[in-house]
Write a protein that holds these residues in place. Structure first.
Motif, PDB file in Angstrom:
ATOM      1  N   GLU A  92       0.865  -1.168   0.000  1.00  0.00           N
ATOM      2  CA  GLU A  92       0.000   0.000   0.000  1.00  0.00           C
ATOM      3  C   GLU A  92       0.902   1.218   0.000  1.00  0.00           C
ATOM      4  OE1 GLU A  92      -3.397   2.345   2.659  1.00  0.00           O
ATOM      5  OE2 GLU A  92      -1.804   1.176   3.582  1.00  0.00           O
ATOM      6  N   ASN A  93       0.450   2.298  -0.586  1.00  0.00           N
ATOM      7  CA  ASN A  93       1.228   3.521  -0.606  1.00  0.00           C
ATOM      8  C   ASN A  93       1.538   3.967   0.827  1.00  0.00           C
ATOM      9  OD1 ASN A  93       2.504   5.806  -1.748  1.00  0.00           O
ATOM     10  ND2 ASN A  93       0.670   7.034  -1.384  1.00  0.00           N
ATOM     11  N   ASN A  94       2.836   4.054   1.143  1.00  0.00           N
ATOM     12  CA  ASN A  94       3.310   4.493   2.457  1.00  0.00           C
ATOM     13  C   ASN A  94       2.794   3.624   3.611  1.00  0.00           C
ATOM     14  OD1 ASN A  94       4.887   6.159   4.107  1.00  0.00           O
ATOM     15  ND2 ASN A  94       3.139   7.489   4.564  1.00  0.00           N
ATOM     16  N   ILE A  95       2.713   2.325   3.382  1.00  0.00           N
ATOM     17  CA  ILE A  95       2.289   1.437   4.464  1.00  0.00           C
ATOM     18  C   ILE A  95       3.295   1.463   5.606  1.00  0.00           C
ATOM     19  CG2 ILE A  95       3.401  -0.690   3.632  1.00  0.00           C
ATOM     20  CD1 ILE A  95       0.824  -2.190   4.430  1.00  0.00           C
ATOM     21  N   GLY A  96       4.535   1.866   5.293  1.00  0.00           N
ATOM     22  CA  GLY A  96       5.558   1.957   6.328  1.00  0.00           C
ATOM     23  C   GLY A  96       5.203   2.922   7.441  1.00  0.00           C
ATOM     24  N   GLY A  97       4.266   3.811   7.178  1.00  0.00           N
ATOM     25  CA  GLY A  97       3.828   4.753   8.177  1.00  0.00           C
ATOM     26  C   GLY A  97       2.690   4.239   9.052  1.00  0.00           C
ATOM     27  N   LYS A  98       2.292   3.009   8.829  1.00  0.00           N
ATOM     28  CA  LYS A  98       1.206   2.400   9.593  1.00  0.00           C
ATOM     29  C   LYS A  98       1.698   1.155  10.310  1.00  0.00           C
ATOM     30  CE  LYS A  98      -2.308   4.023   6.344  1.00  0.00           C
ATOM     31  NZ  LYS A  98      -3.370   3.653   5.379  1.00  0.00           N
ATOM     32  N   SER A  99       0.946   0.747  11.290  1.00  0.00           N
ATOM     33  CA  SER A  99       1.225  -0.493  11.992  1.00  0.00           C
ATOM     34  C   SER A  99       0.524  -1.639  11.260  1.00  0.00           C
ATOM     35  CB  SER A  99       0.709  -0.398  13.432  1.00  0.00           C
ATOM     36  OG  SER A  99       0.894  -1.601  14.115  1.00  0.00           O
ATOM     37  N   VAL A 100       1.269  -2.715  10.983  1.00  0.00           N
ATOM     38  CA  VAL A 100       0.728  -3.841  10.225  1.00  0.00           C
ATOM     39  C   VAL A 100       0.618  -5.076  11.117  1.00  0.00           C
ATOM     40  CG1 VAL A 100       1.052  -5.382   8.245  1.00  0.00           C
ATOM     41  CG2 VAL A 100       1.666  -2.951   8.063  1.00  0.00           C
ATOM     42  N   ASP A 105      -3.809 -19.736   4.833  1.00  0.00           N
ATOM     43  CA  ASP A 105      -3.966 -18.399   4.252  1.00  0.00           C
ATOM     44  C   ASP A 105      -3.435 -17.376   5.246  1.00  0.00           C
ATOM     45  OD1 ASP A 105      -7.195 -19.309   2.887  1.00  0.00           O
ATOM     46  OD2 ASP A 105      -5.223 -19.361   1.937  1.00  0.00           O
ATOM     47  N   TYR A 106      -2.786 -16.359   4.709  1.00  0.00           N
ATOM     48  CA  TYR A 106      -2.233 -15.303   5.547  1.00  0.00           C
ATOM     49  C   TYR A 106      -2.770 -13.953   5.073  1.00  0.00           C
ATOM     50  CZ  TYR A 106       0.953 -18.806   7.358  1.00  0.00           C
ATOM     51  OH  TYR A 106       1.464 -19.929   7.972  1.00  0.00           O
ATOM     52  N   PHE A 107      -3.198 -13.157   6.036  1.00  0.00           N
ATOM     53  CA  PHE A 107      -3.787 -11.862   5.741  1.00  0.00           C
ATOM     54  C   PHE A 107      -3.042 -10.761   6.496  1.00  0.00           C
ATOM     55  CE2 PHE A 107      -7.631 -13.258   3.596  1.00  0.00           C
ATOM     56  CZ  PHE A 107      -7.832 -14.534   4.086  1.00  0.00           C
ATOM     57  N   CYS A 108      -2.741  -9.670   5.818  1.00  0.00           N
ATOM     58  CA  CYS A 108      -2.224  -8.497   6.504  1.00  0.00           C
ATOM     59  C   CYS A 108      -3.392  -7.564   6.838  1.00  0.00           C
ATOM     60  CB  CYS A 108      -1.176  -7.766   5.671  1.00  0.00           C
ATOM     61  SG  CYS A 108      -1.726  -7.204   4.042  1.00  0.00           S
ATOM     62  N   GLN A 109      -3.133  -6.607   7.725  1.00  0.00           N
ATOM     63  CA  GLN A 109      -4.216  -5.718   8.161  1.00  0.00           C
ATOM     64  C   GLN A 109      -3.611  -4.434   8.721  1.00  0.00           C
ATOM     65  OE1 GLN A 109      -5.075  -5.924  12.067  1.00  0.00           O
ATOM     66  NE2 GLN A 109      -5.709  -3.846  11.606  1.00  0.00           N
ATOM     67  N   VAL A 110      -4.254  -3.312   8.453  1.00  0.00           N
ATOM     68  CA  VAL A 110      -3.849  -2.034   9.018  1.00  0.00           C
ATOM     69  C   VAL A 110      -5.076  -1.309   9.563  1.00  0.00           C
ATOM     70  CG1 VAL A 110      -1.899  -1.767   7.437  1.00  0.00           C
ATOM     71  CG2 VAL A 110      -4.104  -0.726   6.853  1.00  0.00           C
ATOM     72  N   TRP A 111      -4.807  -0.283  10.316  1.00  0.00           N
ATOM     73  CA  TRP A 111      -5.839   0.627  10.810  1.00  0.00           C
ATOM     74  C   TRP A 111      -5.714   1.912   9.993  1.00  0.00           C
ATOM     75  CZ3 TRP A 111     -10.048   2.073  13.220  1.00  0.00           C
ATOM     76  CH2 TRP A 111     -10.165   3.357  13.735  1.00  0.00           C
ATOM     77  N   ASP A 112      -6.818   2.300   9.355  1.00  0.00           N
ATOM     78  CA  ASP A 112      -6.843   3.518   8.555  1.00  0.00           C
ATOM     79  C   ASP A 112      -7.330   4.657   9.447  1.00  0.00           C
ATOM     80  OD1 ASP A 112      -8.184   4.376   5.265  1.00  0.00           O
ATOM     81  OD2 ASP A 112      -7.369   5.628   6.854  1.00  0.00           O
ATOM     82  N   SER A 113      -6.397   5.514   9.838  1.00  0.00           N
ATOM     83  CA  SER A 113      -6.748   6.578  10.773  1.00  0.00           C
ATOM     84  C   SER A 113      -7.564   7.691  10.118  1.00  0.00           C
ATOM     85  CB  SER A 113      -5.476   7.163  11.391  1.00  0.00           C
ATOM     86  OG  SER A 113      -4.632   7.680  10.385  1.00  0.00           O
ATOM     87  N   ASN A 114      -7.633   7.691   8.792  1.00  0.00           N
ATOM     88  CA  ASN A 114      -8.446   8.708   8.108  1.00  0.00           C
ATOM     89  C   ASN A 114      -9.932   8.374   8.169  1.00  0.00           C
ATOM     90  OD1 ASN A 114      -6.250  10.346   7.264  1.00  0.00           O
ATOM     91  ND2 ASN A 114      -5.832   8.919   5.594  1.00  0.00           N
ATOM     92  N   SER A 115     -10.235   7.099   8.004  1.00  0.00           N
ATOM     93  CA  SER A 115     -11.640   6.670   7.970  1.00  0.00           C
ATOM     94  C   SER A 115     -12.085   5.986   9.258  1.00  0.00           C
ATOM     95  CB  SER A 115     -11.858   5.702   6.810  1.00  0.00           C
ATOM     96  OG  SER A 115     -11.083   4.527   6.978  1.00  0.00           O
ATOM     97  N   TYR A 116     -11.122   5.717  10.158  1.00  0.00           N
ATOM     98  CA  TYR A 116     -11.404   4.955  11.392  1.00  0.00           C
ATOM     99  C   TYR A 116     -11.921   3.558  11.049  1.00  0.00           C
ATOM    100  CZ  TYR A 116     -10.711   9.255  13.980  1.00  0.00           C
ATOM    101  OH  TYR A 116     -10.170  10.401  14.506  1.00  0.00           O
ATOM    102  N   TYR A 126     -10.782  -0.513   9.772  1.00  0.00           N
ATOM    103  CA  TYR A 126      -9.732  -1.517   9.645  1.00  0.00           C
ATOM    104  C   TYR A 126      -9.749  -2.031   8.210  1.00  0.00           C
ATOM    105  CZ  TYR A 126      -9.438  -1.565  14.724  1.00  0.00           C
ATOM    106  OH  TYR A 126      -9.277  -1.200  16.033  1.00  0.00           O
ATOM    107  N   VAL A 127      -8.583  -2.329   7.688  1.00  0.00           N
ATOM    108  CA  VAL A 127      -8.448  -2.776   6.296  1.00  0.00           C
ATOM    109  C   VAL A 127      -7.600  -4.041   6.260  1.00  0.00           C
ATOM    110  CG1 VAL A 127      -7.683  -2.166   3.977  1.00  0.00           C
ATOM    111  CG2 VAL A 127      -8.569  -0.385   5.498  1.00  0.00           C
ATOM    112  N   PHE A 128      -8.087  -5.028   5.514  1.00  0.00           N
ATOM    113  CA  PHE A 128      -7.359  -6.284   5.368  1.00  0.00           C
ATOM    114  C   PHE A 128      -6.725  -6.380   3.989  1.00  0.00           C
ATOM    115  CE2 PHE A 128      -8.199  -8.750   9.105  1.00  0.00           C
ATOM    116  CZ  PHE A 128      -9.406  -8.269   9.593  1.00  0.00           C
ATOM    117  N   GLY A 129      -5.714  -7.208   3.905  1.00  0.00           N
ATOM    118  CA  GLY A 129      -5.158  -7.569   2.618  1.00  0.00           C
ATOM    119  C   GLY A 129      -6.008  -8.613   1.932  1.00  0.00           C
ATOM    120  N   SER A 130      -5.705  -8.864   0.680  1.00  0.00           N
ATOM    121  CA  SER A 130      -6.491  -9.791  -0.135  1.00  0.00           C
ATOM    122  C   SER A 130      -6.218 -11.249   0.214  1.00  0.00           C
ATOM    123  CB  SER A 130      -6.204  -9.557  -1.615  1.00  0.00           C
ATOM    124  OG  SER A 130      -4.811  -9.495  -1.854  1.00  0.00           O
ATOM    125  N   GLY A 131      -5.148 -11.495   0.935  1.00  0.00           N
ATOM    126  CA  GLY A 131      -4.849 -12.843   1.390  1.00  0.00           C
ATOM    127  C   GLY A 131      -3.873 -13.578   0.486  1.00  0.00           C
TER     128      GLY A 131
END
Lengths: 108, 117
Positions: free
Chosen positions: A24-32, A84-95, A97-102
């Motif tokens: 994701e664009n600038n995912i490095g700025g989020k907790s995964v 199956d493995y899924f990544c996930q972040v918290w989107d602080s703009n929309s409040y 949670y967002v998952f990866g496609s797996g």
């Protein structure tokens, strides 16, 4: 909403290392966070805050996150790591949670 | 031991309603946010809602906003998801999960919802 980008599948020989990416664009700025899900079971948290492991998760599981890509690394892969493995972040703009496609990990 | 148990799933027709429950007796329930996440057959995970520890803060995914309502009863250590105007694409296994570590540290076993059209 959106979905984080993961490769659909990763194949690895027993004893080798599997690497699963999450983009994701600038995912490095989020907790995964990363989850493992075996067939017919609920997901299990295996990595949080990019690289920390919950109690009971083997040291073979590690994580990193920088720039536009987060990575889950599974060392010395065995048949029990097929899942199956899924990544996930918290989107602080929309409040939200967002998952990866797996990603399905197959042990050859 | 942390334990979450969902119930209330089943088969309904499109347009009908269903109420899911999540019981969470094994930890300090009032200290945690709780979330609902679903997984359509053969698909990935989709976050749909969460509720704060007091119940004062609630968010929904766009896909369910206006149709689903999350609530909690701290005295009973339970969270509910009222699902109205169900559609075929709501068919999924629904998990409740404890919010922790910027994600979800414990999950229930899930309850299945099938919406026939």
């Amino acid at each position: 909403s959106y979905v984080l980008t993961q490769p659909p599948s990763v194949s690895v020989a027993p004893g080798q290392t599997a690497r699963i990416t999450c983009g994701e664009n600038n995912i490095g700025g989020k907790s995964v966070q990363w989850y493992q899900q075996k067939p017919g079971q609920a997901p299990v948290l295996v990595i949080y805050y990019d690289k920390d492991r919950p109690s009971g998760i083997p040291e073979r599981f590690s994580g990193s996150n920088s720039g536009n890509t987060a990575t889950l690394t599974i060392s010395r892969v065995g048949a029990g790591d097929e899942a199956d493995y899924f990544c996930q972040v918290w989107d602080s703009n929309s409040y939200h949670y967002v998952f990866g496609s797996g990603t399905t990990v197959t042990v050859l | 031991q942390v334990h979450l148990v969902e119930s209330g799933g089943g088969l309904v027709e499109a347009g009908e309603s269903l109420r899911l429950s999540c019981a969470a007796p094994g930890f300090s329930f009032t200290d945690y946010y709780i979330s609902w996440i679903r997984q359509a057959p053969g698909k990935g995970l989709e976050w749909i809602s969460y509720i704060s520890s007091s119940g004062s803060t609630i968010y929904y995914a766009d896909a369910v906003k206006g149709r689903f309502t999350i609530s909690r009863d701290n005295a009973k250590k339970s969270v509910s998801l009222q699902m109205n105007s169900l559609r075929a694409d709501d068919t999924a296994v629904y998990y409740c999960a404890r919010v922790g570590y910027s994600g979800f540290d414990y999950w229930g076993q899930g309850t299945g919802v099938t919406v026939s059209s």
